[in-house]
Write an enzyme that holds these catalytic residues in place. Structure first.
Site, PDB file in Angstrom:
ATOM      1  N   GLU A 171     -37.135 -43.020 -57.802  1.00  0.00           N
ATOM      2  CA  GLU A 171     -38.720 -42.665 -58.000  1.00  0.00           C
ATOM      3  C   GLU A 171     -38.963 -41.566 -56.934  1.00  0.00           C
ATOM      4  OE1 GLU A 171     -40.516 -46.286 -60.554  1.00  0.00           O
ATOM      5  OE2 GLU A 171     -41.116 -46.265 -58.289  1.00  0.00           O
ATOM      6  N   GLU A 355     -36.504 -49.514 -65.512  1.00  0.00           N
ATOM      7  CA  GLU A 355     -37.597 -50.419 -65.237  1.00  0.00           C
ATOM      8  C   GLU A 355     -38.547 -50.441 -66.003  1.00  0.00           C
ATOM      9  OE1 GLU A 355     -39.519 -49.991 -61.352  1.00  0.00           O
ATOM     10  OE2 GLU A 355     -37.380 -49.678 -60.264  1.00  0.00           O
TER      11      GLU A 355
END
Length: 453
Positions: A171, A355
């Site tokens: 991320e 995720e």
């Protein structure tokens, strides 16, 4: 057939189920066996930064209890486990020779996973930058790219013969926005648009690490980018424009950087003075899978002219929310997957949901049962959304539930529980939740169904 088991019958035979964690959120042992301090150690020690003054000093004590946690994974039956390697365990200052004890720990972890029949997916950077590198500018300092490439080589040389899948950077948009732009995460800087320098360096570092791993023989390298559908707050042209700008900043800037080796015209002017010859080509490395971290859509409106940023965040109304206040919108995942493929077509490699998860604060009842039925509903609905996207032609290969364990949730401390397994942070007792047993049954049913043909 129960509605919440429906995905088992709709997902492809080779679809991989897994779970995910991150080093600082679960390991603890922050001052053991030569580990150096990370930016999150420093950030959490500053009063007011983390709810209730919580830190990751102990977390889930996974460093000492990893064998027990592997047994939990074995019982789950999921084929994959995504974990991250703590850079400060490998190079305490982010430079120089490897710390043998740190590499030994991940050796034992990977060997244990393989013995249990679990496919390891290793993330090299899940936010715990060595503090010494941050002291020299962190991701704002271009030299950190070089240090990261060296670190990737050290880890790849030691674990590359056994780790199946690699994610260089987790991320980069969240690190840039939350850590360097608005300061909610470590290192706590508030640089607003100047934070895009960190984002550029993270993308180049991703590319350099991918090159290093590939040179060592890695066969499966991907990413783990956080993406969200961005909805305008209204039909007002100002809100639509603000939503488009934020969509570029949150989604397009990073996916186009990695997959196309380019930045949009809207943002190129803000980063061009950081871009050097070869950077864009370095960012665009061949990816064997595109990792998507999905949680919820965001709703954006134009901000007042006096605001520091040109957009503001609105509540996404009309949907149930988690205990974190995040809206639960599985249809948005399906639509994002479909639009992603339609927008980039051949540039999109196979996708893995690296995720997806939800926070519900449910503990053991008087019988020791953790009845987190909301989490069951969440994962069932999101896996159904994935199945629908696959039926529409999107190539999705797997789903890694966040998270295996309740853990340290960054600036929220221990107030948010995402795990399939409940952790009592005082005793470190693990209790498998209803969602854990449901997920195990789903995996088993998927295997039975695909075996039957």
């Amino acid at each position: 057939m129960q509605r919440d088991r429906e995905p088992a019958h709709r997902l492809p035979a080779d679809f991989r189920f897994g779970t995910s964690t991150a080093s600082y959120q679960i390991e603890g042992a922050v001052d053991e066996d030569g580990r150096g301090p990370s930016v999150w150690d420093t950030f959490a020690a500053e009063p007011g930064r983390v709810r209730d003054g919580d830190t990751g000093a102990v977390a889930c004590d996974h460093y000492h209890r990893f064998a027990d946690d592997i047994e939990l994974m074995r019982g789950l039956g999921a084929e994959g486990y995504r974990f991250s390697i703590a850079w400060p365990r490998i190079q305490p200052t982010g430079r120089g020779p490897a710390n043998a004890a740190g590499l030994d720990f991940y050796d034992r972890l990977v060997d244990g996973l393989l013995e249990a029949g679990i496919r390891p997916m290793a993330t090299l950077f899940h936010w715990d930058l060595p503090q010494s590198l941050e002291d020299d500018g962190g991701w704002l300092n271009r030299d950190t790219i070089e240090r990261f490439a060296e670190y990737a080589t050290i880890v790849g040389e030691r674990l590359g013969d056994r780790v199946a899948d690699w994610v260089p950077v987790n991320e980069p948009n969240v690190v840039t926005m939350m850590g360097y732009a608005v300061g909610i995460h470590a290192p706590g800087k508030t640089l607003m648009f100047d934070a895009l320098a960190a984002g550029h360096h993270l993308l180049v570092a991703h590319g350099r690490a991918a090159i290093a791993l590939r040179a060592l023989g890695a066969q499966s390298i991907g990413c783990a980018n956080n993406h969200a559908p961005i909805w305008p707050g209204s039909d007002d042209p100002a809100d639509v424009g603000a939503a488009k700008l934020f969509d570029t900043l949150w989604n397009g800037h990073y996916l186009e950087g990695m997959l196309l080796g380019r930045y949009s015209d809207d943002l190129m002017m803000l980063v061009e003075h950081h871009v050097r010859d070869g950077d864009l080509a370095t960012m665009r490395q061949p990816l064997d899978f595109y990792g998507l971290n999905y949680y919820n859509p965001m709703r954006i409106a134009a901000a007042p002219e006096t605001a520091e940023l040109p957009f503001e965040f609105l509540d996404v109304v009309g949907y149930p929310t988690t205990d974190f206040g995040w809206p639960v919108v599985p249809d948005a995942l399906r639509e994002w997957l479909i639009m992603f493929r339609a927008r980039l077509r051949a540039a999109v490699p196979p996708i893995v949901i690296t995720e997806s998860g939800c926070a519900y604060d449910v503990g053991p009842d008087e019988h020791g049962v953790v009845d987190d039925h909301q989490r069951v509903d969440y994962h069932a609905a999101h896996l159904t959304a994935v199945a629908e996207a696959i039926e529409r032609g999107v190539d999705v290969r797997g789903y890694y539930a966040w998270s295996l364990l309740d853990n340290f949730e960054w600036s929220e401390g221990y107030s948010q529980r995402f795990g399939l397994v409940h952790v009592d942070y005082e005793t470190q007792v693990r209790t498998a939740k209803r969602s854990y047993h449901w997920y195990a049954d789903l995996v088993a049913e998927h295997r039975r169904h695909t075996a039957d043909g």
